[in-house]
Write a protein that holds these residues in place. Structure first.
Motif, PDB file in Angstrom:
ATOM      1  N   GLY A  38       0.794  -1.217   0.000  1.00  0.00           N
ATOM      2  CA  GLY A  38       0.000   0.000   0.000  1.00  0.00           C
ATOM      3  C   GLY A  38       0.827   1.267   0.000  1.00  0.00           C
ATOM      4  N   THR A  39       2.087   1.154   0.397  1.00  0.00           N
ATOM      5  CA  THR A  39       2.954   2.334   0.417  1.00  0.00           C
ATOM      6  C   THR A  39       3.694   2.519  -0.904  1.00  0.00           C
ATOM      7  N   GLY A  40       3.513   1.583  -1.813  1.00  0.00           N
ATOM      8  CA  GLY A  40       4.150   1.697  -3.122  1.00  0.00           C
ATOM      9  C   GLY A  40       5.493   1.003  -3.235  1.00  0.00           C
ATOM     10  N   ALA A  41       5.921   0.326  -2.181  1.00  0.00           N
ATOM     11  CA  ALA A  41       7.201  -0.385  -2.210  1.00  0.00           C
ATOM     12  C   ALA A  41       6.979  -1.797  -2.754  1.00  0.00           C
ATOM     13  N   ASP A  42       6.639  -1.872  -4.027  1.00  0.00           N
ATOM     14  CA  ASP A  42       6.262  -3.152  -4.619  1.00  0.00           C
ATOM     15  C   ASP A  42       7.396  -4.172  -4.637  1.00  0.00           C
ATOM     16  N   ASP A  43       8.642  -3.728  -4.808  1.00  0.00           N
ATOM     17  CA  ASP A  43       9.768  -4.670  -4.808  1.00  0.00           C
ATOM     18  C   ASP A  43       9.894  -5.358  -3.451  1.00  0.00           C
ATOM     19  N   VAL A  44       9.733  -4.596  -2.397  1.00  0.00           N
ATOM     20  CA  VAL A  44       9.819  -5.162  -1.052  1.00  0.00           C
ATOM     21  C   VAL A  44       8.655  -6.124  -0.825  1.00  0.00           C
ATOM     22  N   ALA A  45       7.466  -5.723  -1.267  1.00  0.00           N
ATOM     23  CA  ALA A  45       6.295  -6.587  -1.124  1.00  0.00           C
ATOM     24  C   ALA A  45       6.474  -7.883  -1.912  1.00  0.00           C
ATOM     25  N   ASP A  46       7.051  -7.794  -3.091  1.00  0.00           N
ATOM     26  CA  ASP A  46       7.302  -8.995  -3.896  1.00  0.00           C
ATOM     27  C   ASP A  46       8.267  -9.939  -3.188  1.00  0.00           C
ATOM     28  N   ASN A  47       9.292  -9.397  -2.550  1.00  0.00           N
ATOM     29  CA  ASN A  47      10.243 -10.227  -1.799  1.00  0.00           C
ATOM     30  C   ASN A  47       9.550 -10.917  -0.626  1.00  0.00           C
ATOM     31  N   ALA A  48       8.637 -10.197   0.012  1.00  0.00           N
ATOM     32  CA  ALA A  48       7.900 -10.793   1.123  1.00  0.00           C
ATOM     33  C   ALA A  48       7.011 -11.933   0.634  1.00  0.00           C
ATOM     34  N   VAL A  49       6.427 -11.788  -0.533  1.00  0.00           N
ATOM     35  CA  VAL A  49       5.592 -12.853  -1.102  1.00  0.00           C
ATOM     36  C   VAL A  49       6.438 -14.096  -1.370  1.00  0.00           C
ATOM     37  N   VAL A  50       7.652 -13.917  -1.839  1.00  0.00           N
ATOM     38  CA  VAL A  50       8.551 -15.056  -2.055  1.00  0.00           C
ATOM     39  C   VAL A  50       8.838 -15.753  -0.722  1.00  0.00           C
ATOM     40  N   ALA A  51       9.042 -14.969   0.329  1.00  0.00           N
ATOM     41  CA  ALA A  51       9.266 -15.560   1.651  1.00  0.00           C
ATOM     42  C   ALA A  51       8.039 -16.344   2.100  1.00  0.00           C
ATOM     43  N   LEU A  52       6.854 -15.813   1.841  1.00  0.00           N
ATOM     44  CA  LEU A  52       5.623 -16.517   2.195  1.00  0.00           C
ATOM     45  C   LEU A  52       5.497 -17.842   1.440  1.00  0.00           C
ATOM     46  N   GLU A  53       5.880 -17.840   0.180  1.00  0.00           N
ATOM     47  CA  GLU A  53       5.827 -19.072  -0.609  1.00  0.00           C
ATOM     48  C   GLU A  53       6.763 -20.126  -0.030  1.00  0.00           C
ATOM     49  N   THR A  54       7.930 -19.691   0.428  1.00  0.00           N
ATOM     50  CA  THR A  54       8.875 -20.614   1.061  1.00  0.00           C
ATOM     51  C   THR A  54       8.288 -21.182   2.343  1.00  0.00           C
ATOM     52  N   LEU A  55       7.671 -20.317   3.155  1.00  0.00           N
ATOM     53  CA  LEU A  55       7.039 -20.791   4.375  1.00  0.00           C
ATOM     54  C   LEU A  55       5.953 -21.818   4.064  1.00  0.00           C
ATOM     55  N   ASP A  56       5.147 -21.555   3.038  1.00  0.00           N
ATOM     56  CA  ASP A  56       4.077 -22.483   2.661  1.00  0.00           C
ATOM     57  C   ASP A  56       4.643 -23.842   2.229  1.00  0.00           C
ATOM     58  N   THR A  57       5.678 -23.804   1.397  1.00  0.00           N
ATOM     59  CA  THR A  57       6.294 -25.044   0.927  1.00  0.00           C
ATOM     60  C   THR A  57       6.843 -25.850   2.100  1.00  0.00           C
ATOM     61  N   ASN A  58       7.543 -25.175   2.998  1.00  0.00           N
ATOM     62  CA  ASN A  58       8.126 -25.870   4.143  1.00  0.00           C
ATOM     63  C   ASN A  58       7.061 -26.345   5.114  1.00  0.00           C
TER      64      ASN A  58
END
Length: 72
Positions: A38-58
């Motif tokens: 929501g703050t416009g930091a889409d690159d940071v948000a995208d990195n967080a989504v990758v971390a979430l995907e890793t958590l889901d896989t594990n």
């Protein structure tokens, strides 16, 4: 000396607690991701989504291990 079944139960219980922690961390990261996005930091948000995907896989692998231990 504990038997194999007792050891499996203790291990499965410990893994279950770690899995709960992992779900809590995932929920927190997801909330932060929405806020960051929501703050416009889409690159940071995208990195967080990758971390979430890793958590889901594990989490899936941990769940499978817990189920195998509880069946022994």
């Amino acid at each position: 000396m504990p038997n194999q079944s007792d050891s499996n139960i203790v291990t499965a219980d410990a893994l279950t607690l770690l899995l709960h922690n992992q779900h809590a961390l995932g929920a927190a990261i997801e909330e932060l991701t929405h806020w960051i996005s929501g703050t416009g930091a889409d690159d940071v948000a995208d990195n967080a989504v990758v971390a979430l995907e890793t958590l889901d896989t594990n989490a899936k692998a941990i769940t499978d291990a817990i189920m195998r231990l509880r069946q022994l």
